[in-house]
Design a protein around this motif. Sequence first.
Motif, PDB file in Angstrom:
ATOM      1  N   GLU A 300      -4.568  -9.022  -2.376  1.00 38.91           N
ATOM      2  CA  GLU A 300      -4.703  -7.749  -1.673  1.00 38.91           C
ATOM      3  C   GLU A 300      -4.021  -7.802  -0.315  1.00 38.91           C
ATOM      4  OE1 GLU A 300      -5.743  -3.819  -0.776  1.00 38.91           O
ATOM      5  OE2 GLU A 300      -5.559  -4.920  -2.653  1.00 38.91           O
ATOM      6  N   GLY A 301      -4.129  -8.961   0.356  1.00 36.28           N
ATOM      7  CA  GLY A 301      -3.441  -9.113   1.635  1.00 36.28           C
ATOM      8  C   GLY A 301      -1.936  -9.038   1.480  1.00 36.28           C
ATOM      9  N   HIS A 302      -1.405  -9.715   0.461  1.00 37.22           N
ATOM     10  CA  HIS A 302       0.036  -9.649   0.208  1.00 37.22           C
ATOM     11  C   HIS A 302       0.457  -8.229  -0.163  1.00 37.22           C
ATOM     12  CE1 HIS A 302       1.643 -13.763   0.460  1.00 37.22           C
ATOM     13  NE2 HIS A 302       0.425 -14.170   0.119  1.00 37.22           N
ATOM     14  N   ARG A 303      -0.369  -7.526  -0.932  1.00 34.77           N
ATOM     15  CA  ARG A 303      -0.043  -6.150  -1.300  1.00 34.77           C
ATOM     16  C   ARG A 303       0.032  -5.269  -0.062  1.00 34.77           C
ATOM     17  NH1 ARG A 303      -1.773  -1.464  -1.341  1.00 34.77           N
ATOM     18  NH2 ARG A 303      -3.758  -2.097  -0.431  1.00 34.77           N
ATOM     19  N   LEU A 304      -0.901  -5.455   0.861  1.00 34.51           N
ATOM     20  CA  LEU A 304      -0.882  -4.648   2.078  1.00 34.51           C
ATOM     21  C   LEU A 304       0.337  -4.975   2.927  1.00 34.51           C
ATOM     22  CD1 LEU A 304      -3.682  -3.299   4.163  1.00 34.51           C
ATOM     23  CD2 LEU A 304      -1.893  -4.521   5.373  1.00 34.51           C
ATOM     24  N   TYR A 305       0.693  -6.269   3.044  1.00 32.59           N
ATOM     25  CA  TYR A 305       1.944  -6.619   3.725  1.00 32.59           C
ATOM     26  C   TYR A 305       3.099  -5.802   3.161  1.00 32.59           C
ATOM     27  CZ  TYR A 305       0.608 -11.019   6.174  1.00 32.59           C
ATOM     28  OH  TYR A 305       0.088 -11.968   7.012  1.00 32.59           O
ATOM     29  N   ALA A 306       3.258  -5.851   1.833  1.00 35.00           N
ATOM     30  CA  ALA A 306       4.379  -5.165   1.197  1.00 35.00           C
ATOM     31  C   ALA A 306       4.328  -3.666   1.455  1.00 35.00           C
ATOM     32  CB  ALA A 306       4.384  -5.458  -0.300  1.00 35.00           C
ATOM     33  N   GLU A 307       3.145  -3.097   1.348  1.00 34.29           N
ATOM     34  CA  GLU A 307       2.990  -1.651   1.556  1.00 34.29           C
ATOM     35  C   GLU A 307       3.342  -1.269   2.990  1.00 34.29           C
ATOM     36  OE1 GLU A 307      -0.993   0.663   1.871  1.00 34.29           O
ATOM     37  OE2 GLU A 307      -0.444   0.656  -0.252  1.00 34.29           O
ATOM     38  N   GLU A 308       2.879  -2.048   3.957  1.00 34.48           N
ATOM     39  CA  GLU A 308       3.131  -1.733   5.362  1.00 34.48           C
ATOM     40  C   GLU A 308       4.609  -1.902   5.727  1.00 34.48           C
ATOM     41  OE1 GLU A 308       0.752  -0.791   7.847  1.00 34.48           O
ATOM     42  OE2 GLU A 308      -0.374  -0.358   6.043  1.00 34.48           O
TER      43      GLU A 308
END
Length: 318
Positions: A300-308
């Motif tokens: 989830e943290g990596h997904r948020l990095y990518a999204e941001e």
Amino acid sequence: MAIRIIPVIGDSHTWGEGVGAERRFQPPVCNGDLRPLPFTPPCYVNLLRNELNRKTGSDCKEYEWMEGFSVEEGKPLVISDAFSLARVFFIAEADEAEAELSAEGCEPVTLSLQSDTDAYNTRMRVAHLISHDETEGLTVSCTGGRRILVYRVELYTGAYALVNCGIGSCPVSKFIDEYFPRYVEPLRPYAILFEGCTINDWLLTPSSGKYAADLRRMLVAQRNLTSRVLWHTVTPIGGSQESGQGTIYADYVNAMRSVAAEANVMLVDCHADMERILSDLPEEERAPYFYHDPWHPNGEGHRLYAEEISYSLMGFVD
């Protein structure tokens, strides 16, 4: 038109730790691991690469031989796939040897391979072959009567190539001095995405002022290659905010923000966005929400990095 290459620079977050892929390596992953993560785990660099490829019609392939594919003089490794960028990783052995990358229409690239260590991880070396126009048929050959071991081959086609240049447990100064000249400069980057190595600098660099000075030095190195530079901050961390050397984590996050502001660098503040999300969660839910462990993000943290990061990064795409 030549392929536009975007290297992603950082430490273990960029490399991809936290999504479980590190458990597949034998020998196990260690500090400063130079073995590149495969394209499949959901780390943020892979997620960004997938989106970039989808939006631009670009593509990439990978070949990996965990113990190394043996290449001897007169017995080259030939891969028939098309590419505009080939990225080849070797396992250097004690005996000196010379590897050559070649393809039709490309100037050959040679790499001297010699190791003074028995550590599997630190024997990794990388070479790049860039074609102005897409070509076919990568040949990896060996001269000097020696054997070389090819660990991994990455092939990129299309308009853009997003390349993972993350090195775990690596502060900024070490990346500049040891890895930037051989991992980043030969790529002739169109743009650069930089994670900041903030956690490792908090752990290893004696002051946030020294870290800020190293960030400025990194920025000079990046801008010598391209004006398209994008930085991002990393997650808040769990546990003590004071390192063993007495430095405070927030000071290092703020140092990156300050250097970016003074130098007019585009900055995606993932740290601040994650803090806002965590502040709305009960205390007992915060650790499992974003974290694989106190210092590394989970999926989830990596997904948020990518999204941001995605919106700003795609601003570099025509």
